[in-house]
Scaffold this active site. Structure first.
Site, PDB file in Angstrom:
ATOM      1  N   GLY A   1      57.085 106.580  86.446  1.00  0.00           N
ATOM      2  CA  GLY A   1      57.709 107.904  87.465  1.00  0.00           C
ATOM      3  C   GLY A   1      57.038 109.019  87.082  1.00  0.00           C
ATOM      4  N   CYS A   2      57.816 110.146  86.836  1.00  0.00           N
ATOM      5  CA  CYS A   2      57.388 111.390  86.488  1.00  0.00           C
ATOM      6  C   CYS A   2      56.629 111.399  85.130  1.00  0.00           C
ATOM      7  CB  CYS A   2      58.597 112.431  86.324  1.00  0.00           C
ATOM      8  SG  CYS A   2      59.247 112.750  88.225  1.00  0.00           S
ATOM      9  N   ALA A   3      56.811 110.670  84.272  1.00  0.00           N
ATOM     10  CA  ALA A   3      55.748 110.429  82.847  1.00  0.00           C
ATOM     11  C   ALA A   3      54.618 109.896  83.214  1.00  0.00           C
ATOM     12  CB  ALA A   3      56.785 109.752  81.966  1.00  0.00           C
TER      13      ALA A   3
END
Length: 359
Positions: free
Chosen positions: A143-145
């Site tokens: 995801g966002c990481a």
């Protein structure tokens, strides 16, 4: 140490103003929420003005099954991915001269918003003249990481193979996961934040022959951290009609309490403090997330100006977003010797940090 020599970004073709997204959501959700006007304030309070998506806006108001969504994901991920890779290899303003695809030794493909086997990187190899022995490392689910994690893993590859030239390609088409019949507040918040984006970065090892035109960020160190038993903080619920967003309202509080010690320990291990950091390359998950970063790290708002600009102009594109932020810092021509800190958080719940130094 490995360097980041080129970053490119691609914006999908359909620009959506936040007012348009608000109106679409009002038309779809108003009958299910008596307090819809109060809930819609999340669109105005998020500091997002425009976003880009891969389909025309009216497409999102119609029903679509998982098969249709995923076929569109594959089609657009390949098309936009090819554009991003070609632009990154061209390296306008960053590379001493363009490089050939045959010079790339490995590609890390980052995504969480669609499914493809063979993976998107294999499909892109049929469109760009890479060597047939190029290493492929698809990474799904961060995801966002994901963008920061991709840079970290490419850094480690370049440490192991110092002659290497490595691409990190991040593609997220979050809009294709939109569920018009999901009346959860997580979905409402997700609609107000998420968008589509594509970015590609070139990392080179110490013995690579590729050169940049100016001071470029060297990756000095990286760190990863996982929070146990936190699967419900963010991610997807996979159902018959597709991916349903999981987005906990506790995320800003978690960042405030959890990120600070992680960052301070990481910097201390490098003989530094937060005051040594000139450039904070932060993934802008949302307005509240950036405020939580500032509170956790005792940074003033000047440290998040670039991240706020990327959020305002693009929304949260998940994994590519931090590469959009990095590109803007690189375009500002930081001074040789400046330190930067890349930070991104994602499902797991997890965090990824990178210490950069412009050289």
């Amino acid at each position: 140490m490995p360097k980041i020599l080129s970053v490119s970004t691609v914006k999908p073709p359909h620009r959506v103003f936040q007012e348009q997204a608000t109106e679409l959501t009002r038309s779809l959700f108003s009958e299910k929420f008596q307090d819809i006007e109060r809930l819609l304030k999340v669109f105005q309070n998020g500091d997002i003005e425009t976003r880009n998506v891969c389909m025309p806006l009216d497409w999102y108001g119609s029903p679509h099954d998982f098969e249709e969504r995923n076929q569109l994901y594959i089609q657009h991920a390949v098309d936009f991915g090819v554009q991003a890779v070609q632009s990154c290899l061209q390296g306008d303003g960053m590379l001493d001269s363009p490089i050939e695809p045959s010079m790339i030794d490995a590609i890390f493909f980052i995504s969480s918003s669609g499914i493809s086997t063979p993976s998107i990187d294999a499909r892109i190899m049929n469109c760009i003249d890479f060597r047939d022995d190029m290493k492929r490392v698809p990474i799904w689910g961060l995801g966002c990481a994901g963008g920061a994690a991709g840079i970290s893993r490419a850094y480690e590859y370049c440490l192991a193979f110092p002659d290497a030239n490595v691409l990190v390609l991040s593609v997220e088409l979050c809009s294709l996961t939109f569920q018009k019949d999901d009346y959860s507040k997580s979905n409402l918040v997700g609609v107000s934040l998420f968008s589509d984006g594509v970015a590609c970065a070139l990392l080179t090892g110490d013995r690579s022959l590729v050169r940049g035109r100016k001071a470029m960020p060297t990756v000095i160190a990286t760190a990863s951290k996982h929070m146990p038993n936190s699967e419900n903080v963010m991610g997807w619920d996979v159902k018959n009609s597709g991916l349903y967003v999981v987005f906990s309202k506790s995320i800003p509080a978690i960042i405030t309490n959890w990120l600070g010690p992680f960052v301070h320990e990481f910097l201390e291990n490098q003989g530094l403090t937060k005051d040594d950091i000139t450039h904070f390359v932060a993934h802008p998950g949302g307005k509240k997330v950036l405020e939580a970063y500032e509170q956790a790290l005792a940074f003033d708002s000047t440290k998040t100006v670039v991240s706020r600009q990327v959020l305002r102009e693009n929304g949260n594109m998940s994994s590519p977003t931090i590469l959009y932020v990095l590109e803007k810092f690189m375009e500002q021509d930081p001074i040789a010797g400046d330190y930067g800190l890349m930070a991104a958080l994602g499902p797991g719940f997890c965090g990824e940090l990178l210490l950069l130094k412009w050289e």
